[in-house]
Scaffold this active site. Structure first.
Site, PDB file in Angstrom:
ATOM      1  N   ASP A  24       5.399   0.989  11.843  1.00 49.96           N
ATOM      2  CA  ASP A  24       4.446   0.145  11.426  1.00 49.96           C
ATOM      3  C   ASP A  24       4.034  -1.166  11.759  1.00 49.96           C
ATOM      4  OD1 ASP A  24       3.294   2.585  10.353  1.00 49.96           O
ATOM      5  OD2 ASP A  24       3.633   1.811   8.317  1.00 49.96           O
ATOM      6  N   ARG A  81      -4.314  10.615   4.566  1.00 51.09           N
ATOM      7  CA  ARG A  81      -2.965  11.650   4.722  1.00 51.09           C
ATOM      8  C   ARG A  81      -2.033  11.342   3.423  1.00 51.09           C
ATOM      9  NH1 ARG A  81      -2.078  14.516   8.998  1.00 51.09           N
ATOM     10  NH2 ARG A  81       0.216  14.822   8.321  1.00 51.09           N
ATOM     11  N   LYS A 110       0.821  -1.257   0.155  1.00 48.64           N
ATOM     12  CA  LYS A 110       0.048   0.026  -0.054  1.00 48.64           C
ATOM     13  C   LYS A 110       0.993   1.156  -0.163  1.00 48.64           C
ATOM     14  CE  LYS A 110      -1.638   1.672   3.913  1.00 48.64           C
ATOM     15  NZ  LYS A 110      -1.529   3.194   4.201  1.00 48.64           N
ATOM     16  N   ASN A 111       1.849   1.440   0.828  1.00 49.04           N
ATOM     17  CA  ASN A 111       2.554   2.274   1.066  1.00 49.04           C
ATOM     18  C   ASN A 111       3.620   2.727  -0.355  1.00 49.04           C
ATOM     19  OD1 ASN A 111       1.530   2.853   3.498  1.00 49.04           O
ATOM     20  ND2 ASN A 111       3.233   1.928   4.619  1.00 49.04           N
ATOM     21  N   ARG A 158       1.917  14.773  12.369  1.00 49.33           N
ATOM     22  CA  ARG A 158       2.728  14.684  11.288  1.00 49.33           C
ATOM     23  C   ARG A 158       2.708  15.647  10.385  1.00 49.33           C
ATOM     24  NH1 ARG A 158      -0.199   8.848   9.574  1.00 49.33           N
ATOM     25  NH2 ARG A 158       1.706   8.455   8.374  1.00 49.33           N
ATOM     26  N   CYS A 214      -3.914  13.541  13.185  1.00 53.41           N
ATOM     27  CA  CYS A 214      -3.809  12.092  12.961  1.00 53.41           C
ATOM     28  C   CYS A 214      -3.766  11.443  14.457  1.00 53.41           C
ATOM     29  CB  CYS A 214      -2.496  11.780  12.142  1.00 53.41           C
ATOM     30  SG  CYS A 214      -2.177  10.089  12.058  1.00 53.41           S
ATOM     31  N   ARG A 234      -8.115  -0.447   5.243  1.00 50.89           N
ATOM     32  CA  ARG A 234      -7.123   0.521   4.797  1.00 50.89           C
ATOM     33  C   ARG A 234      -5.988  -0.100   4.406  1.00 50.89           C
ATOM     34  NH1 ARG A 234      -5.098   4.422   8.050  1.00 50.89           N
ATOM     35  NH2 ARG A 234      -4.292   5.091   6.343  1.00 50.89           N
TER      36      ARG A 234
END
Length: 419
Positions: free
Chosen positions: A305, A93, A22-23, A122, A117, A397
């Site tokens: 994470d 974000r 995803k990132n 952030r 957040c 998500r």
């Protein structure tokens, strides 16, 4: 609203395949704005955040479509809007990284600031400073960043901290800027490297991605390309922790072990077998878990994470583990929910002492953010009786078909409607 119901006590066994990152996928999707030709991406995960990114790009005029289950075509033949609205940016974000490519392509951009957040501050000040250093005029009006530049010009940019988002935003703004750009103290994450790879495939001239100094020689235009998104290292680490806490034996077929050295090191310290084989990476545990000390750091350090998932696993270690969170100041909210399940966790500022082994008992718990929700599922897999996790929209998500993947490994997990 849905919830996840986990019946604990079953060791995970078998083979699982990761989804795309995803990132990595999200900023790469935004890079489609940099060319009028199609960008075709494979190994794109079917996630809520990916849908949000496609909605945003569609609003800007990009023709975005799924070719099949995990392939996307993005075609920005014309950009018809310059605005990324608050409604979309507040939801995700990562949408803020649209600023760089939108400005580079059209000479102007109006992007909502992301707002607060749950896991901590952030700020986007590093993004703004970097874009300004490339010659853009920037104003803040009514909660939006308004940027304008007839032609961006290369420059030397020092990041006060190696922000992933800022590195990506500046990188995309710089690839078609006039002259040479140097980003110092750049983020080194694999996701940044994957973005650089797709930009190079589109015709950009980039060197140093994966180091603290990235150099970009601006080109006149970029063209279309095809690119396969890297596997999700955070999903891999999550599956590793799940296998370890249950005393399981799991092979992850496409685990990017080269991106998980810090995680593998800590798992081995805890007494978990982590070995590469012909099929991928095998995670197994036959004996008890040992306590460890870990500190979250930018890549190649231990990823923030995976902090929640590791904390859940360490509730079963024989002794006191110490976890220090250096990235986000509010990223221990899952500790309270773990305590509801019987975990013994002492909090002091940015440090948590996890004393184990704790006898976890299933309980109703609530997800506070994406990674916290995975940590609570991992705890539920090892707990006696049944755990009910609410607010799993956080989970959707960032984890594709997680319940199906865990079920294929023997977990007893299912979705249900909230009453």
């Amino acid at each position: 609203m849905e919830k996840m119901i986990i019946h604990g006590g079953a060791p995970l066994r078998g083979t699982v395949t990761l989804s795309g990152s995803k990132n990595a996928a999200l900023p790469i999707m935004m890079a489609s704005l940099l060319t009028s030709e199609p960008l075709v991406l494979s190994n794109v995960p079917r996630l809520r955040d990916v849908k949000t990114a496609m909605d945003l790009l569609t609003q800007l005029g990009v023709a975005a479509r799924w070719i099949d289950d995990h392939r996307v075509e993005l075609h920005a033949a014309k950009v018809t809007s310059h605005e990324a609205s608050y409604e979309l940016v507040k939801t995700m974000r990562a949408s803020f990284v649209v600023l760089g490519p939108l400005l580079a392509r059209t000479g102007r951009a109006r992007v909502s600031t992301p707002g607060g957040c749950a896991i901590g501050a952030r700020p986007v000040n590093l993004h703004i400073a970097g874009i300004r250093a490339l010659g853009s005029k920037i104003q803040f009006r009514h909660g939006y960043v308004e940027a304008h530049a007839e032609k961006l010009t290369g420059g030397r940019i020092w990041l006060d901290s190696p922000s992933v988002g800022a590195t990506e935003n500046i990188l995309m703004a710089a690839v078609t800027a006039r002259g040479r750009t140097v980003i110092e103290n750049a983020a080194r994450e694999p996701e940044v490297q994957d973005l650089a790879r797709v930009l190079v495939a589109m015709g950009a001239k980039i060197s140093g991605a994966g180091t603290h100094v990235i150099e970009i020689e601006g080109v006149e235009r970029l063209h279309g390309a095809e690119h396969e998104v890297i596997p999700d290292r955070i999903e891999a680490g999550s599956m590793m922790a799940a296998a370890a806490i249950t005393g399981g034996d799991v092979t992850i077929t496409n685990a990017p072990i080269e991106h998980l050295e810090a995680v593998a090191t800590k798992l081995r310290e805890a007494g978990v077998t982590v070995e590469a084989n012909g099929k991928g990476v095998r995670i197994a545990r036959n004996n008890g878990l040992k306590p460890v000390e870990l500190r979250t750091l930018p890549y190649p350090g231990f990823p923030t994470d995976l902090q929640a998932q590791m904390m859940a696993m360490l509730t079963q270690a024989d002794g006191s583990s110490v976890i220090t969170e250096t990235i986000f100041e509010n990223r221990f909210m899952h500790a309270q929910e773990l305590a509801r399940m019987g975990a013994d966790i002492l909090m002091k500022g940015p440090t948590a002492v996890v004393r184990g082994p704790s006898k976890l008992s299933g309980a109703p718990v609530m997800a506070t953010d994406l990674r916290a929700s995975m940590g609570l599922i991992i705890a539920g897999l090892a707990a006696e009786h049944t755990t009910e996790l609410s607010r799993i929209y956080h989970l959707d998500r960032g984890y594709e078909a997680l319940d199906a993947k865990l079920s294929s490994l023997g977990a007893r997990i299912e979705r249900a409607q909230e009453q």
